[in-house]
Design a protein around this motif. Structure first.
Motif, short mmCIF file in Angstrom:
data_model
loop_
_atom_site.label_atom_id
_atom_site.label_comp_id
_atom_site.label_asym_id
_atom_site.label_seq_id
_atom_site.Cartn_x
_atom_site.Cartn_y
_atom_site.Cartn_z
N ARG A 1 9.22 0.21 -3.64
CA ARG A 1 9.18 -1.18 -4.10
C ARG A 1 9.73 -1.34 -5.51
O ARG A 1 10.29 -2.39 -5.85
CB ARG A 1 7.75 -1.74 -4.05
N GLY B 1 -0.10 5.46 -6.07
CA GLY B 1 0.06 6.53 -5.09
C GLY B 1 -1.22 6.96 -4.41
O GLY B 1 -1.33 8.10 -3.94
N VAL B 2 -2.21 6.06 -4.36
CA VAL B 2 -3.43 6.34 -3.60
C VAL B 2 -3.59 5.24 -2.55
O VAL B 2 -2.90 4.23 -2.60
CB VAL B 2 -4.69 6.40 -4.50
N VAL B 3 -4.51 5.48 -1.62
CA VAL B 3 -4.72 4.53 -0.52
C VAL B 3 -6.08 3.87 -0.68
O VAL B 3 -7.07 4.54 -0.98
CB VAL B 3 -4.64 5.28 0.83
N GLY C 1 0.82 -1.20 0.00
CA GLY C 1 0.00 0.00 0.00
C GLY C 1 0.86 1.25 0.00
O GLY C 1 1.97 1.27 0.52
N ALA C 2 0.32 2.32 -0.60
CA ALA C 2 1.10 3.54 -0.81
C ALA C 2 1.44 4.23 0.50
O ALA C 2 2.33 5.09 0.55
CB ALA C 2 0.32 4.50 -1.71
N ASP C 3 0.74 3.87 1.58
CA ASP C 3 1.03 4.49 2.87
C ASP C 3 1.90 3.59 3.75
O ASP C 3 2.18 3.94 4.90
CB ASP C 3 -0.28 4.81 3.60
N LYS C 4 2.34 2.45 3.20
CA LYS C 4 3.11 1.54 4.02
C LYS C 4 4.40 1.05 3.36
O LYS C 4 5.36 0.69 4.04
CB LYS C 4 2.24 0.32 4.41
N ALA C 5 4.43 1.00 2.04
CA ALA C 5 5.60 0.48 1.33
C ALA C 5 6.15 1.57 0.42
O ALA C 5 5.45 2.04 -0.48
CB ALA C 5 5.21 -0.75 0.52
N PHE C 6 7.41 1.97 0.63
CA PHE C 6 8.00 3.06 -0.14
C PHE C 6 9.23 2.57 -0.88
O PHE C 6 10.20 2.15 -0.28
CB PHE C 6 8.39 4.21 0.79
N LYS D 1 -6.08 11.42 3.25
CA LYS D 1 -7.02 10.33 3.51
C LYS D 1 -8.46 10.78 3.26
O LYS D 1 -9.37 10.40 3.98
CB LYS D 1 -6.88 9.80 4.95
N LYS E 1 -3.60 10.13 -0.81
CA LYS E 1 -2.65 9.56 0.15
C LYS E 1 -2.37 10.44 1.35
O LYS E 1 -2.37 9.97 2.47
CB LYS E 1 -1.34 9.26 -0.59
N GLU F 1 -4.38 -3.60 -3.46
CA GLU F 1 -3.55 -2.71 -2.65
C GLU F 1 -2.16 -2.52 -3.26
O GLU F 1 -1.58 -1.44 -3.16
CB GLU F 1 -3.45 -3.18 -1.20
N ARG F 2 -1.63 -3.55 -3.93
CA ARG F 2 -0.36 -3.37 -4.65
C ARG F 2 -0.51 -2.37 -5.77
O ARG F 2 0.38 -1.58 -6.07
CB ARG F 2 0.13 -4.72 -5.20
N THR G 1 -2.79 0.13 -5.93
CA THR G 1 -2.93 1.49 -5.37
C THR G 1 -1.58 1.99 -4.88
O THR G 1 -1.29 3.19 -4.93
CB THR G 1 -3.95 1.52 -4.21
N GLU G 2 -0.72 1.08 -4.42
CA GLU G 2 0.62 1.48 -4.01
C GLU G 2 1.36 2.10 -5.19
O GLU G 2 1.99 3.14 -5.08
CB GLU G 2 1.38 0.26 -3.49
N ILE G 3 1.26 1.43 -6.37
CA ILE G 3 1.89 1.95 -7.58
C ILE G 3 1.29 3.30 -7.96
O ILE G 3 1.98 4.23 -8.36
CB ILE G 3 1.71 0.96 -8.75
#
Lengths: 356, 356
Positions: free
Chosen positions: A169, B229-231, A162-167, B140, B137, B222-223, B225-227
């Motif tokens: 990757r 940049g949103v939660v 998640g964008a708020d937990k993994a920076f 929230k 992000k 969630e992976r 959204t991590e890419i």
């Protein structure tokens, strides 16, 4: 730039037999990696067939200006994940023109230990868990952290998504594939407890190869962060306070430990390590006293203790090893900035050669 | 960066048989997904052939520091849409070294229910409608919403298009394709009533697979959204006021409900669910009382009622099912943050095994 990536991705094998070899060495601080490239007339897979080279040691703090040539001896070849094709990375160590290892060359002494017949017979395996922190380039503050502030406390980040937990990757994942491509025996990766901190593991590798592979893996990582525009830090305690440090836990086994009755051999080895705790600690990385506090999954730097499944110990033995009566153990003391040539050879020296 | 994507997209199958397996598990909160990767020597398609692994349970609130190993048992394999090639995602559940499911492991108990012969004979199918909200992000606050304010009232957004009505479609559409690629039986997607809220559906899947597939679909989301940049939020009522909540409506059928005379079986099943309403609600997700208000297409949390085509009911039966006299029904009570292992097995248990 479309044109720039076209050029950088040119597949030279289509037009020539020539290859490019990037010679890598360790500079004067013992942690700064250096490299330069040269053209060779055709593909090479045996380091012994690569030409020796030299560099300007006065520019890396390794020689005086009036006598600045330091000689590079090629020791290990890996495929170059940046240039691809038949191009290679070459891990080297450094010698005076007279053929003596220069003072910062830790590989030469390690190679001596690893070629001792008693050590060769024991086939020592190493699995090194390299932790590191990614920093924002201009402020040297961890990536994902607000500049001038802190993220929420540790808890959600270990193996988090998640964008708020993994920076970061994308760096970690490209490093993983690049190392597999290069021929490094990279066994895994995971997000660490402190946000912006990651870990990769190299191993099992026998003897001197463990140091070669870890150094080249570090080289590939720093080349990748260069592309990504972030800075990699191997500092063992990058942020003071309630934030984990960074280590280089070194997992170790010998033939005797891997065979039946190995658990007793392991216990004896741990005992010997305990008797030389101070000597090992002195060689396990600068600044480790900021990290080995007894908190944050470490044992205090002045204490030597071991336990099964105990992450607060100096040495941890896995439950599988305990159950099967053989296996390996984990020295949790080395810092992230340790020299793997020093640590791996010292562990072999103490446990196999040294008599208390 | 052109070069970083070259590395991250390296097709390792061209140079090695090795594959990368990403082991996924559920952390201590019951909703936090965690994962780490390891290298395997060759492709694997059978979970039983994957090695067990372990992780540091003291970093996820699932074990104490002095005895921190938690064991991962691989349960289901999916193709990895991020690494592609022969690389895989592995859904796991967690056990103590002694082989007992740890307290947060809900899959083990569900697997027991799904292997009961009476349940096996009924071939229970599940179709889960997973709703979720995308948040900006740093603040929230839902994406597309003005920071410090609100968008226009609900109406135009459900299945809407256009930059002023649909926010985040690139996340939703890449998730859709990634799940299909991975082998998840994703049956559809739609924009939801609240702007910034979306839904995907997984199913029909039989038995324990429904939980596995929904958890991996959540992981992939969630992976992504991590890419991006949103939660992603699975909170059942992310915004108070005249804004819809987020649910995980669970559609359900058994062999008996799908065959002739099935409608009577359905009515009996619904009756049994009504008798255990409080028990189900307690297991249907934290914070559900903020969502099940009787407004916004929900039934009040303390009320149990069912109806044909009634979105204000606890359980809705479709007009097709009523007309054909057989089919399935929709339990609309579960919240978006429900655990599908718990919900699917509980529905099977109450309707097939439980005697009032």
């Amino acid at each position: 730039m479309a044109l720039l990536s076209d050029l950088i991705n040119l597949n030279l094998s289509e037009t020539t037999q020539k290859i490019i070899a990037e010679y890598i060495w360790i500079g004067g601080s013992g942690m700064d990696l250096r490299s330069k490239a040269r053209t060779l007339s055709g593909p090479v897979s045996d380091p012994a067939k690569l030409p020796k080279w030299n560099y300007d040691g006065s520019s890396t703090g390794q020689a005086p200006g009036e006598d600045s040539e330091v000689i590079l001896y090629p020791q290990a070849i890996f495929k170059d994940p940046f240039r691809r094709g038949n191009n290679i990375l070459v891990m080297c160590d450094a010698y005076t023109p007279a053929g003596e290892p220069i003072p910062t060359n830790k590989r030469a002494a390690a190679a001596k230990i690893f070629s001792h017949p008693d050590v060769v017979a024991e086939e020592p395996w190493y699995g090194i868990e390299q932790e590191y922190t990614l920093l924002q380039k201009d402020v040297n503050w961890p990536i994902g952290w607000p500049v001038g502030g802190y993220p929420g406390p540790q808890g959600p980040y270990y193996c988090g998504i998640g964008a708020d937990k993994a920076f970061g990757r994308d760096i970690v994942d490209s490093h993983y594939k690049a190392c597999v491509y290069a021929g490094i025996n990279i066994s895994g990766i995971n997000g660490e407890v402190m946000p912006g901190q990651w870990e990769f593991q190299v191993g099992p590798v026998t003897g001197i190869g463990a140091g070669d592979q870890l150094w080249v893996a570090r080289y590939i990582l720093e080349r990748i962060t260069e592309i990504a525009g972030v800075v990699v830090s191997f500092d063992p305690k990058p942020i003071q306070g309630d934030w984990n440090g960074a280590g280089a836990h070194t997992n170790y086994s010998t033939k005797s430990m891997r065979n039946d009755g190995g658990y007793e051999v392991i216990k004896k080895a741990i005992e010997k390590l305990g008797l030389r705790h101070k000597e090992h600690i002195a060689a396990y990385g600068e600044g480790n006293e900021r990290r080995l506090t007894g908190r944050h999954e470490t044992a205090d730097i002045n204490t030597f203790c071991w336990g099964v499944a105990n992450r607060g110990a100096s040495i941890r033995v896995g439950r599988d090893t305990e159950k099967e009566g053989k296996g390996y153990f984990e020295d949790r003391r080395p810092a992230s900035n340790m020299d793997p040539y020093v640590v791996t050879s010292m562990i072999a020296d103490t446990t196999i050669l040294w008599k208390p």
